[in-house]
Design a protein around this motif. Structure first.
Motif, mmCIF file in Angstrom:
data_model
loop_
_atom_site.group_PDB
_atom_site.id
_atom_site.type_symbol
_atom_site.label_atom_id
_atom_site.label_comp_id
_atom_site.label_asym_id
_atom_site.label_seq_id
_atom_site.Cartn_x
_atom_site.Cartn_y
_atom_site.Cartn_z
ATOM 1 N N ALA A 29 108.994 30.337 109.317
ATOM 2 C CA ALA A 29 109.677 29.416 108.405
ATOM 3 C C ALA A 29 108.691 28.888 107.363
ATOM 4 O O ALA A 29 109.027 28.775 106.180
ATOM 5 N N GLU A 30 107.473 28.588 107.780
ATOM 6 C CA GLU A 30 106.469 28.085 106.842
ATOM 7 C C GLU A 30 106.098 29.140 105.800
ATOM 8 O O GLU A 30 105.887 28.819 104.635
ATOM 9 N N ARG A 31 106.022 30.397 106.218
ATOM 10 C CA ARG A 31 105.743 31.466 105.252
ATOM 11 C C ARG A 31 106.875 31.579 104.243
ATOM 12 O O ARG A 31 106.631 31.763 103.040
ATOM 13 N N ALA A 32 108.110 31.454 104.711
ATOM 14 C CA ALA A 32 109.261 31.517 103.802
ATOM 15 C C ALA A 32 109.245 30.331 102.836
ATOM 16 O O ALA A 32 109.496 30.493 101.637
ATOM 17 N N ILE A 33 108.935 29.140 103.348
ATOM 18 C CA ILE A 33 108.862 27.940 102.499
ATOM 19 C C ILE A 33 107.803 28.138 101.418
ATOM 20 O O ILE A 33 108.038 27.855 100.245
ATOM 21 N N ALA A 34 106.635 28.643 101.820
ATOM 22 C CA ALA A 34 105.559 28.873 100.852
ATOM 23 C C ALA A 34 106.003 29.856 99.769
ATOM 24 O O ALA A 34 105.768 29.623 98.573
ATOM 25 N N GLY A 35 106.659 30.923 100.168
ATOM 26 C CA GLY A 35 107.111 31.927 99.197
ATOM 27 C C GLY A 35 108.162 31.394 98.244
ATOM 28 O O GLY A 35 108.127 31.670 97.035
ATOM 29 N N ILE A 36 109.087 30.615 98.768
ATOM 30 C CA ILE A 36 110.137 30.048 97.922
ATOM 31 C C ILE A 36 109.542 29.033 96.945
ATOM 32 O O ILE A 36 109.888 29.018 95.754
ATOM 33 N N CYS A 37 108.638 28.196 97.427
ATOM 34 C CA CYS A 37 107.978 27.231 96.535
ATOM 35 C C CYS A 37 107.227 27.969 95.432
ATOM 36 O O CYS A 37 107.292 27.581 94.252
ATOM 37 N N PHE A 38 106.531 29.026 95.803
ATOM 38 C CA PHE A 38 105.796 29.826 94.830
ATOM 39 C C PHE A 38 106.746 30.364 93.758
ATOM 40 O O PHE A 38 106.465 30.274 92.554
ATOM 41 N N ALA A 39 107.893 30.922 94.189
ATOM 42 C CA ALA A 39 108.873 31.472 93.244
ATOM 43 C C ALA A 39 109.447 30.381 92.340
ATOM 44 O O ALA A 39 109.602 30.585 91.129
ATOM 45 N N LEU A 40 109.740 29.215 92.901
ATOM 46 C CA LEU A 40 110.263 28.112 92.087
ATOM 47 C C LEU A 40 109.226 27.646 91.068
ATOM 48 O O LEU A 40 109.582 27.255 89.951
ATOM 49 N N GLY A 41 107.956 27.700 91.428
ATOM 50 C CA GLY A 41 106.904 27.366 90.473
ATOM 51 C C GLY A 41 106.832 28.380 89.344
ATOM 52 O O GLY A 41 106.619 28.011 88.183
ATOM 53 N N ILE A 42 107.039 29.639 89.655
ATOM 54 C CA ILE A 42 106.998 30.685 88.625
ATOM 55 C C ILE A 42 108.128 30.491 87.615
ATOM 56 O O ILE A 42 107.909 30.589 86.407
ATOM 57 N N ILE A 43 109.327 30.204 88.111
ATOM 58 C CA ILE A 43 110.456 30.074 87.181
ATOM 59 C C ILE A 43 110.554 28.675 86.566
ATOM 60 O O ILE A 43 111.328 28.461 85.644
ATOM 61 N N ARG A 44 109.748 27.733 87.070
ATOM 62 C CA ARG A 44 109.670 26.378 86.504
ATOM 63 C C ARG A 44 111.041 25.734 86.359
ATOM 64 O O ARG A 44 111.389 25.184 85.319
ATOM 65 N N ASP A 45 111.813 25.789 87.436
ATOM 66 C CA ASP A 45 113.173 25.251 87.462
ATOM 67 C C ASP A 45 113.129 23.735 87.630
ATOM 68 O O ASP A 45 112.852 23.229 88.709
ATOM 69 N N HIS A 46 113.403 23.002 86.547
ATOM 70 C CA HIS A 46 113.357 21.537 86.593
ATOM 71 C C HIS A 46 114.388 20.954 87.549
ATOM 72 O O HIS A 46 114.205 19.859 88.068
ATOM 73 N N ASP A 47 115.480 21.676 87.796
ATOM 74 C CA ASP A 47 116.495 21.202 88.742
ATOM 75 C C ASP A 47 116.010 21.284 90.189
ATOM 76 O O ASP A 47 116.634 20.724 91.078
ATOM 77 N N ALA A 48 114.917 21.976 90.435
ATOM 78 C CA ALA A 48 114.409 22.165 91.795
ATOM 79 C C ALA A 48 113.451 21.064 92.231
ATOM 80 O O ALA A 48 112.999 21.059 93.372
ATOM 81 N N VAL A 49 113.157 20.102 91.359
ATOM 82 C CA VAL A 49 112.162 19.071 91.674
ATOM 83 C C VAL A 49 112.514 18.330 92.962
ATOM 84 O O VAL A 49 111.658 18.136 93.829
ATOM 85 N N VAL A 50 113.765 17.938 93.125
ATOM 86 C CA VAL A 50 114.178 17.198 94.328
ATOM 87 C C VAL A 50 113.998 18.065 95.573
ATOM 88 O O VAL A 50 113.525 17.593 96.606
ATOM 89 N N ASP A 51 114.354 19.328 95.473
ATOM 90 C CA ASP A 51 114.206 20.222 96.621
ATOM 91 C C ASP A 51 112.744 20.475 96.945
ATOM 92 O O ASP A 51 112.362 20.536 98.115
ATOM 93 N N LEU A 52 111.918 20.608 95.939
ATOM 94 C CA LEU A 52 110.489 20.775 96.172
ATOM 95 C C LEU A 52 109.885 19.524 96.807
ATOM 96 O O LEU A 52 108.976 19.616 97.623
ATOM 97 N N ALA A 53 110.417 18.364 96.448
ATOM 98 C CA ALA A 53 109.928 17.113 97.039
ATOM 99 C C ALA A 53 110.090 17.130 98.550
ATOM 100 O O ALA A 53 109.245 16.607 99.279
ATOM 101 N N ALA A 54 111.150 17.749 99.037
ATOM 102 C CA ALA A 54 111.381 17.824 100.484
ATOM 103 C C ALA A 54 110.336 18.678 101.175
ATOM 104 O O ALA A 54 110.118 18.543 102.380
ATOM 105 N N ALA A 55 109.682 19.558 100.431
ATOM 106 C CA ALA A 55 108.662 20.439 101.016
ATOM 107 C C ALA A 55 107.256 19.836 100.930
ATOM 108 O O ALA A 55 106.301 20.447 101.406
ATOM 109 N N LEU A 56 107.120 18.682 100.319
ATOM 110 C CA LEU A 56 105.810 18.026 100.230
ATOM 111 C C LEU A 56 105.355 17.561 101.600
ATOM 112 O O LEU A 56 106.195 17.238 102.433
ATOM 113 N N PRO A 57 104.081 17.495 101.887
ATOM 114 C CA PRO A 57 102.941 17.689 101.001
ATOM 115 C C PRO A 57 102.359 19.088 101.044
ATOM 116 O O PRO A 57 101.181 19.268 100.745
#
Length: 156
Positions: A29-57
Protein backbone atom coordinates in the motif's frame (compact mmCIF):
# COMPACT_ATOMS: atom_id res chain seq x y z
CA UNK A 1 -6.63 11.41 -14.86
CA UNK A 2 -6.52 13.52 -11.66
CA UNK A 3 -9.84 12.31 -10.20
CA UNK A 4 -8.92 8.68 -10.89
CA UNK A 5 -5.57 9.11 -9.15
CA UNK A 6 -7.06 10.88 -6.13
CA UNK A 7 -9.64 8.12 -5.77
CA UNK A 8 -6.87 5.50 -5.97
CA UNK A 9 -4.87 7.46 -3.39
CA UNK A 10 -7.80 7.45 -0.97
CA UNK A 11 -8.20 3.67 -1.42
CA UNK A 12 -4.49 3.01 -0.79
CA UNK A 13 -4.43 5.27 2.28
CA UNK A 14 -7.37 3.28 3.66
CA UNK A 15 -5.57 0.02 2.85
CA UNK A 16 -2.42 1.22 4.59
CA UNK A 17 -4.41 2.22 7.67
CA UNK A 18 -6.17 -1.16 7.76
CA UNK A 19 -2.86 -3.03 7.47
CA UNK A 20 -1.33 -0.96 10.26
CA UNK A 21 -4.37 -1.56 12.48
CA UNK A 22 -4.04 -5.31 11.82
CA UNK A 23 -0.28 -5.11 12.53
CA UNK A 24 0.47 -6.24 8.97
CA UNK A 25 3.15 -4.82 6.72
CA UNK A 26 1.72 -1.90 4.75
CA UNK A 27 4.57 -2.04 2.22
CA UNK A 28 2.51 -2.70 -0.94
CA UNK A 29 0.00 0.00 0.00
CA UNK A 30 2.86 2.39 0.81
CA UNK A 31 4.48 1.72 -2.57
CA UNK A 32 1.16 2.46 -4.29
CA UNK A 33 0.73 5.67 -2.24
CA UNK A 34 4.24 6.79 -3.20
CA UNK A 35 3.58 6.12 -6.88
CA UNK A 36 0.26 7.92 -6.90
CA UNK A 37 1.72 10.94 -5.09
CA UNK A 38 4.56 10.99 -7.61
CA UNK A 39 2.07 10.94 -10.52
CA UNK A 40 -0.04 13.71 -8.97
CA UNK A 41 3.11 15.80 -8.60
CA UNK A 42 3.93 15.29 -12.28
CA UNK A 43 0.51 16.43 -13.47
CA UNK A 44 0.39 19.25 -10.87
CA UNK A 45 -3.32 18.78 -10.23
CA UNK A 46 -4.37 21.66 -7.95
CA UNK A 47 -7.61 19.80 -7.11
CA UNK A 48 -5.51 17.03 -5.54
CA UNK A 49 -4.09 19.21 -2.73
CA UNK A 50 -6.64 17.99 -0.16
CA UNK A 51 -6.04 14.36 -1.10
CA UNK A 52 -2.28 14.79 -0.94
CA UNK A 53 -2.69 16.34 2.51
CA UNK A 54 -4.10 13.02 3.71
CA UNK A 55 -0.85 11.33 2.65
CA UNK A 56 1.35 13.71 4.67
CA UNK A 57 4.01 13.61 6.04
CA UNK A 58 5.22 11.07 3.50
CA UNK A 59 8.01 12.63 1.49
CA UNK A 60 6.31 11.78 -1.83
CA UNK A 61 3.24 13.75 -0.73
CA UNK A 62 5.40 16.70 0.36
CA UNK A 63 7.19 16.71 -2.98
CA UNK A 64 3.93 16.43 -4.95
CA UNK A 65 2.45 19.35 -3.00
CA UNK A 66 5.56 21.41 -3.73
CA UNK A 67 5.23 20.70 -7.44
CA UNK A 68 1.54 21.60 -7.31
CA UNK A 69 2.42 24.88 -5.62
CA UNK A 70 0.18 27.55 -4.19
CA UNK A 71 -0.44 28.95 -0.74
CA UNK A 72 -2.50 25.99 0.51
CA UNK A 73 0.20 23.50 -0.48
CA UNK A 74 2.84 25.64 1.26
CA UNK A 75 0.67 25.85 4.40
CA UNK A 76 0.31 22.07 4.48
CA UNK A 77 4.04 21.52 4.04
CA UNK A 78 4.90 24.04 6.74
CA UNK A 79 2.54 22.23 9.12
CA UNK A 80 4.61 19.04 8.71
CA UNK A 81 8.01 20.58 9.39
CA UNK A 82 8.29 19.96 13.12
CA UNK A 83 6.08 18.99 15.98
CA UNK A 84 6.49 20.02 19.55
CA UNK A 85 8.39 17.39 21.58
CA UNK A 86 6.14 14.95 23.38
CA UNK A 87 3.01 15.72 21.35
CA UNK A 88 3.37 13.01 18.74
CA UNK A 89 2.75 15.40 15.85
CA UNK A 90 2.70 14.51 12.17
CA UNK A 91 6.41 13.85 11.72
CA UNK A 92 6.48 11.21 14.39
CA UNK A 93 3.67 9.27 12.66
CA UNK A 94 5.88 8.05 9.85
CA UNK A 95 9.36 8.48 11.29
CA UNK A 96 11.94 7.89 8.57
CA UNK A 97 9.43 8.61 5.77
CA UNK A 98 9.89 12.29 6.53
CA UNK A 99 12.99 14.27 5.66
CA UNK A 100 12.26 17.38 7.66
CA UNK A 101 14.55 18.27 10.51
CA UNK A 102 13.36 17.05 13.87
CA UNK A 103 14.81 16.38 17.29
CA UNK A 104 15.73 12.83 16.35
CA UNK A 105 17.21 13.00 12.85
CA UNK A 106 18.80 15.22 10.23
CA UNK A 107 17.21 16.67 7.13
CA UNK A 108 17.97 15.39 3.64
CA UNK A 109 19.42 18.57 2.08
CA UNK A 110 18.66 17.58 -1.53
CA UNK A 111 15.02 16.88 -0.64
CA UNK A 112 14.64 20.15 1.28
CA UNK A 113 16.08 22.09 -1.66
CA UNK A 114 13.81 20.32 -4.17
CA UNK A 115 10.76 21.21 -2.12
CA UNK A 116 11.51 24.84 -1.32
CA UNK A 117 12.92 25.74 -4.73
CA UNK A 118 9.42 24.97 -6.08
CA UNK A 119 7.97 27.80 -3.97
CA UNK A 120 10.54 30.44 -4.91
CA UNK A 121 10.16 33.80 -3.22
CA UNK A 122 6.88 32.90 -1.47
CA UNK A 123 8.62 29.95 0.20
CA UNK A 124 11.51 32.15 1.25
CA UNK A 125 9.12 34.72 2.75
CA UNK A 126 7.21 32.01 4.60
CA UNK A 127 10.42 30.62 6.09
CA UNK A 128 11.34 34.15 7.20
CA UNK A 129 7.95 34.53 8.93
CA UNK A 130 8.29 31.16 10.62
CA UNK A 131 11.81 31.97 11.78
CA UNK A 132 10.67 35.29 13.25
CA UNK A 133 7.48 33.99 14.88
CA UNK A 134 8.09 30.29 15.53
CA UNK A 135 9.21 28.71 18.73
CA UNK A 136 10.82 25.55 20.03
CA UNK A 137 11.51 22.65 17.72
CA UNK A 138 9.61 24.23 14.82
CA UNK A 139 11.84 27.32 14.86
CA UNK A 140 14.94 25.11 15.04
CA UNK A 141 13.70 23.05 12.09
CA UNK A 142 12.99 26.17 10.04
CA UNK A 143 16.45 27.52 10.89
CA UNK A 144 17.96 24.29 9.54
CA UNK A 145 15.92 24.59 6.32
CA UNK A 146 17.05 28.21 5.94
CA UNK A 147 20.66 27.06 6.38
CA UNK A 148 20.22 24.29 3.78
CA UNK A 149 18.64 26.72 1.33
CA UNK A 150 21.44 29.25 1.84
CA UNK A 151 18.96 31.96 2.78
CA UNK A 152 21.16 33.42 5.51
CA UNK A 153 21.12 36.87 3.94
CA UNK A 154 18.09 38.92 4.87
CA UNK A 155 16.59 36.40 7.28
CA UNK A 156 16.49 37.24 10.95
Amino acid sequence: VGPYLTSALEDELDESDLRQAAHESPSSAERAIAGICFALGIIRDHDAVVDLAAALPRREAVEALAKTGGDRALDLIMDTIASEPGHGGPLRSYGKNSSWPSDSDDADPAFVRRVFLQFGESGRKRLQEELANGSGSRRAAVAEIVRIMGYSDGLA
